[in-house]
Design an enzyme around this catalytic site. Structure first.
Site, PDB file in Angstrom:
ATOM      1  CB  SER A  67      -0.970  -0.001   1.180  1.00 43.70           C
ATOM      2  OG  SER A  67      -1.897  -1.034   1.009  1.00 43.70           O
ATOM      3  CE  LYS A  99      -9.302  -5.867   5.007  1.00 39.32           C
ATOM      4  NZ  LYS A  99      -9.526  -6.459   3.687  1.00 39.32           N
ATOM      5  CG  ASN A 141     -10.968  -1.404   2.648  1.00 39.96           C
ATOM      6  OD1 ASN A 141     -11.865  -0.566   2.700  1.00 39.96           O
ATOM      7  ND2 ASN A 141     -10.355  -1.710   1.531  1.00 39.96           N
ATOM      8  CB  ALA A 163     -17.844 -18.649   3.579  1.00 42.02           C
ATOM      9  N   GLY A 196     -13.942 -12.991   5.001  1.00 37.92           N
ATOM     10  CA  GLY A 196     -14.234 -11.578   4.808  1.00 37.92           C
ATOM     11  C   GLY A 196     -14.263 -11.167   3.344  1.00 37.92           C
ATOM     12  NE  ARG A 202     -11.062 -24.969   6.914  1.00 38.20           N
ATOM     13  CZ  ARG A 202      -9.926 -24.501   7.421  1.00 38.20           C
ATOM     14  NH1 ARG A 202      -8.840 -25.245   7.353  1.00 38.20           N
ATOM     15  NH2 ARG A 202      -9.852 -23.307   7.971  1.00 38.20           N
TER      16      ARG A 202
HETATM   17  P1  NAP Z   1     -10.471 -14.875   5.967  1.00 33.77           P
HETATM   18  O1  NAP Z   1     -11.621 -14.006   6.346  1.00 33.77           O
HETATM   19  O2  NAP Z   1      -9.544 -15.360   7.017  1.00 33.77           O
HETATM   20  O3  NAP Z   1     -11.062 -16.169   5.184  1.00 33.77           O
HETATM   21  C1  NAP Z   1     -10.222 -17.223   4.812  1.00 33.77           C
HETATM   22  C2  NAP Z   1     -10.947 -18.208   3.895  1.00 33.77           C
HETATM   23  O4  NAP Z   1     -10.001 -19.216   3.508  1.00 33.77           O
HETATM   24  C3  NAP Z   1     -12.097 -18.952   4.587  1.00 33.77           C
HETATM   25  O5  NAP Z   1     -13.070 -19.315   3.639  1.00 33.77           O
HETATM   26  C4  NAP Z   1     -11.379 -20.203   5.109  1.00 33.77           C
HETATM   27  O6  NAP Z   1     -12.225 -21.309   5.312  1.00 33.77           O
HETATM   28  C5  NAP Z   1     -10.455 -20.492   3.956  1.00 33.77           C
HETATM   29  N1  NAP Z   1      -9.333 -21.314   4.388  1.00 33.77           N
HETATM   30  C6  NAP Z   1      -8.250 -20.925   5.114  1.00 33.77           C
HETATM   31  N2  NAP Z   1      -7.424 -21.982   5.324  1.00 33.77           N
HETATM   32  C7  NAP Z   1      -8.016 -23.049   4.726  1.00 33.77           C
HETATM   33  C8  NAP Z   1      -7.671 -24.419   4.581  1.00 33.77           C
HETATM   34  N3  NAP Z   1      -6.527 -24.900   5.092  1.00 33.77           N
HETATM   35  N4  NAP Z   1      -8.497 -25.237   3.876  1.00 33.77           N
HETATM   36  C9  NAP Z   1      -9.630 -24.764   3.343  1.00 33.77           C
HETATM   37  N5  NAP Z   1     -10.029 -23.473   3.436  1.00 33.77           N
HETATM   38  C10 NAP Z   1      -9.243 -22.633   4.122  1.00 33.77           C
HETATM   39  O7  NAP Z   1      -9.533 -14.167   4.882  1.00 33.77           O
HETATM   40  P2  NAP Z   1      -9.967 -13.078   3.768  1.00 33.77           P
HETATM   41  O8  NAP Z   1      -9.736 -11.723   4.298  1.00 33.77           O
HETATM   42  O9  NAP Z   1     -11.318 -13.443   3.266  1.00 33.77           O
HETATM   43  O10 NAP Z   1      -8.840 -13.318   2.646  1.00 33.77           O
HETATM   44  C11 NAP Z   1      -8.875 -14.474   1.841  1.00 33.77           C
HETATM   45  C12 NAP Z   1      -7.918 -14.335   0.658  1.00 33.77           C
HETATM   46  O11 NAP Z   1      -8.313 -13.248  -0.174  1.00 33.77           O
HETATM   47  C13 NAP Z   1      -6.455 -14.074   1.052  1.00 33.77           C
HETATM   48  O12 NAP Z   1      -5.633 -14.845   0.211  1.00 33.77           O
HETATM   49  C14 NAP Z   1      -6.270 -12.609   0.768  1.00 33.77           C
HETATM   50  O13 NAP Z   1      -4.945 -12.291   0.413  1.00 33.77           O
HETATM   51  C15 NAP Z   1      -7.197 -12.423  -0.435  1.00 33.77           C
HETATM   52  N6  NAP Z   1      -7.625 -11.021  -0.549  1.00 33.77           N
HETATM   53  C16 NAP Z   1      -7.200 -10.325  -1.627  1.00 33.77           C
HETATM   54  C17 NAP Z   1      -7.557  -9.001  -1.758  1.00 33.77           C
HETATM   55  C18 NAP Z   1      -7.082  -8.225  -2.956  1.00 33.77           C
HETATM   56  O14 NAP Z   1      -7.129  -6.986  -2.909  1.00 33.77           O
HETATM   57  N7  NAP Z   1      -6.658  -8.882  -4.014  1.00 33.77           N
HETATM   58  C19 NAP Z   1      -8.371  -8.371  -0.791  1.00 33.77           C
HETATM   59  C20 NAP Z   1      -8.809  -9.132   0.300  1.00 33.77           C
HETATM   60  C21 NAP Z   1      -8.416 -10.462   0.416  1.00 33.77           C
HETATM   61  P3  NAP Z   1     -12.916 -21.570   6.769  1.00 33.77           P
HETATM   62  O15 NAP Z   1     -14.041 -20.590   6.870  1.00 33.77           O
HETATM   63  O16 NAP Z   1     -13.347 -22.967   6.713  1.00 33.77           O
HETATM   64  O17 NAP Z   1     -11.850 -21.310   7.796  1.00 33.77           O
END
Ligand code: NAP
Length: 285
Positions: free
Chosen positions: A22, A71, A92, A132, A134, A156
C-alpha cells in the site's frame, strides 16, 4: 514530493504489515496527482486498535487503511459507516474529519472495478464462490447486487457459508446454495468461479481448493483474489482448459484508488489510473 508543514499523513493499520504494497501505491498516486500527502505503515499490536485509531484522529491524520486482523473490530470505533461497509460488516478505509471517524469498505468496489476492466459482468450469471471469509462476503454481496442469477458458496466450514447465504438473502432476492467442497461436483453450467480463500498464496504455490482441471470446463471466467503468486495453481488449471483468468492484482489496485479518492475528495483521471496500474504491476511483478 517534499514533506513540509502542510503534509497530510495517511497510513495502514494492521498486524503484521511488513509485506504491504500500500505505501508504494498511495505515494505513487499522491505523486502523480501532485497532492501533499505521505502514506506510512503502522504496525499495531493486538489490543491497541482503539488507542491507535483515536491517536490517529488526535494527530489529525487524513485517513488510514485497516487490514488483517482489524477489519471487523474497527467497525466499533467509527462514528459513521458507509452503506457498503454496513452491508459487508467490515471496513478497510477510515477517514478522520472534523474530529469524527468515517468508515468505508472499498474491497467490493475494488473487485468490481477490476472485473469491469477485464470485461467481466455478473448479471444473469451462475457464480461459484470458493470460501466464506471476509473477502468472500464483499465479493458475494457485489455479485448479488449486480444481479447474478445464482450463487453457490462453497466453504470448508459449512456453517460460515450458511451464515453468508443468510446475509445475502436478507438483502437481495437471489438463489444461494451453501455447500462443502465435496458437493461441488453436483453443480454444472457454472459461468464464473471466484477463489476467495488463502489457499495457494505465497509460498504455497502447489495448493489449490480445486485440483482437477475438468472442474473448469465450460466456465467463462476463473478469478482468484490472490495476487502473489501472479498465477496460482487454481488459475493455472483453469488456463490449461482454455478458460479466461483474472488474479487479485486489479482488486488490490482499485481498492486503493477508491480509498485515495475518498481521503482526498478527488476523482483520479483515467490516464493517471492507467499509468499507475502499469507502474504498480511492474513494481509487484
Ligand atoms: P479470511 O476471512 O480469514 O477467510 C479465509 C478463507 O479461507 C475462509 O473461507 C477459510 O475457510 C479459507 N481457508 C483458510 N485456510 C483453509 C484451509 N486450510 N483449507 C480450506 N479453506 C481454508 O480471509 P480473507 O480476508 O477473506 O482473505 C482471503 C484471501 O483473499 C487471502 O488470500 C487474501 O490475500 C485475499 N484477498 C485479496 C484481496 C485483494 O485486494 N486482491 C483483498 C482481500 C483479500 P474456513 O471458513 O473454513 O476457515
Amino acid at each position: 514530493m517534499k514533506i513540509n508543514g502542510k503534509t497530510k499523513v495517511l497510513g495502514l493499520i494492521g498486524c503484521p504489515i511488513e509485506h504491504t504494497m500500500s505505501p508504494f501505491i498511495h505515494n505513487l498516486l499522491a505523486n502523480k496527482m501532485n497532492i501533499n500527502i505521505i502514506y506510512l505503515p503502522f504496525h499495531v499490536e493486538k489490543g491497541n486498535l482503539k488507542p491507535a485509531m483515536l491517536g490517529a484522529k488526535a494527530l489529525n491524520l487524513l485517513g488510514t487503511n485497516i487490514t488483517v486482523p482489524y477489519k471487523v473490530e474497527a467497525l466499533e470505533l467509527v462514528d459513521f459507516l458507509d452503506d457498503r461497509a454496513k452491508l459487508i460488516e467490515a471496513i478497510n478505509t477510515v477517514k478522520y474529519f472534523n474530529n469524527k471517524i468515517y468508515g468505508y469498505n472499498t474491497d467490493a468496489d475494488g473487485f468490481l472495478l477490476s472485473c469491469i476492466k477485464a470485461g467481466i459482468t455478473f448479471q444473469n450469471k451462475k457464480i461459484c464462490i470458493l470460501g466464506a471469509g471476509g473477502a468472500s462476503k464483499a465479493i458475494s454481496l457485489i455479485c448479488a447486487e449486480k444481479k447474478a442469477k445464482k450463487l453457490i458458496i462453497a466453504n470448508r466450514t459449512i456453517d460460515k457459508a450458511n451464515l453468508l447465504k443468510n446475509t445475502i438473502q436478507k438483502n437481495f432476492n437471489i438463489e444461494v446454495d451453501a455447500i462443502g467442497y465435496n458437493e461441488l461436483k453436483s453443480f454444472s453450467n457454472i459461468d464464473i468461479c471466484i477463489q476467495t480463500t488463502s489457499i495457494g498464496m505465497h509460498p504455497n504455490y502447489n495448493d489449490s481448493i480445486i485440483n482437477e482441471n475438468d472442474f473448469f470446463k465450460n466456465l467463462e471466467w476463473a478469478i482468484d483474489l490472490i495476487y502473489n503468486p501472479k498465477e496460482t495453481k487454481f488459475l493455472k488449471l483453469a488456463k490449461e482448459k482454455g478458460i479466461n483468468t483474472l488474479n487479485g492484482f486489479g482488486m488490490l489496485f482499485f481498492q486503493a484508488v477508491k480509498a485515495f479518492e475518498i481521503w482526498n475528495d478527488v476523482i483520479i483521471p483515467e490516464s493517471i489510473i492507467e499509468e499507475c496500474y502499469q507502474l504498480f504491476s511492474d513494481y509487484i511483478y
